[in-house]
Write a protein that holds these residues in place. Structure first.
Motif, short mmCIF file in Angstrom:
data_model
loop_
_atom_site.label_atom_id
_atom_site.label_comp_id
_atom_site.label_asym_id
_atom_site.label_seq_id
_atom_site.Cartn_x
_atom_site.Cartn_y
_atom_site.Cartn_z
N CYS A 57 0.92 -1.51 0.39
CA CYS A 57 0.01 -0.18 0.30
C CYS A 57 0.67 1.01 0.18
N SER A 58 1.31 1.44 1.11
CA SER A 58 2.87 2.44 1.25
C SER A 58 3.90 2.68 -0.65
N MET A 81 2.37 1.80 -3.12
CA MET A 81 1.59 1.25 -4.44
C MET A 81 1.95 0.74 -5.52
N ASN A 89 3.34 1.97 -9.09
CA ASN A 89 2.49 3.20 -9.43
C ASN A 89 3.54 4.24 -8.37
N ASN A 109 4.51 8.47 -7.36
CA ASN A 109 4.05 9.84 -7.60
C ASN A 109 1.69 9.50 -7.71
N HIS A 110 1.20 8.59 -6.90
CA HIS A 110 0.03 9.00 -7.18
C HIS A 110 -0.69 9.11 -8.69
N TRP A 111 -0.30 8.43 -9.30
CA TRP A 111 -0.69 8.10 -10.91
C TRP A 111 0.51 9.33 -11.54
N GLU A 112 1.21 9.48 -11.63
CA GLU A 112 2.52 9.88 -12.30
C GLU A 112 3.00 9.90 -12.91
#
Length: 163
Positions: free
Chosen positions: A79-80, A82, A139, A141-144
């Motif tokens: 989770c941390s 991604m 993944n 930076n959250h979808w960067e």
């Protein structure tokens, strides 16, 4: 550097270098649900990463190992960081088997803070689980930036990976 090599380098930095990683490991239950469908089962395990494989010290008679014996297809997630992936699980056998001496040394080092307390190496059911990655998605930076990786063919997958 290829997209695949870039992704592998990031995975090595995040999870490799002798780190103790806490991962979610999903298996398939040995019994079907009430409506006759396969049931997923997930738990967290400490894992050591090296060369597209996560290693876990566990107990051969545990529920996860009995599930893996029946169906070696597994999934993992962080989770941390991604990162999610599918793989094939393999019981490498007793930790004290001579064929496991190299990886055992690395596992004992990575898990040094708790290894002795949690494992009875004299029990022949104390075993090493290898999770060989097949494909996954990292993944950043959250979808960067997404890295869809095929670990078997050592390439990126433009059509997507695991979400």
């Amino acid at each position: 550097m290829s997209v695949y090599e870039e992704g592998i380098k990031l995975i090595d930095e995040m999870f490799g270098n002798g780190k103790d990683n806490l991962i979610a490991l999903a298996t398939v239950a040995r019994e079907l649900s009430a409506d006759g469908k396969p049931r997923p089962v997930v738990r967290c395990v400490d894992a050591y990463y090296e060369d597209c494989t996560f290693y876990v010290v566990t107990y051969a008679k545990s529920n996860k190992m009995l599930q893996i014996e029946k169906n070696a297809e597994v999934s993992i997630a962080f989770c941390s960081e991604m990162f999610t992936a599918n793989g094939t699980a393999e019981n490498l056998g007793w930790v004290l088997d001579s064929k496991n001496s190299g990886i055992r040394t690395k596992l004992r080092s990575a898990f040094a803070d708790w290894y002795e307390m949690a494992n009875n190496e004299n029990d022949k059911d104390c075993c090493i689980l290898a999770i060989h990655l097949i494909r996954g998605t990292l993944n950043i930076n959250h979808w960067e930036k997404l890295y869809h990786l095929d670990f078997v063919n050592k390439t990126d997958m433009e059509s997507g990976g695991i979400f």
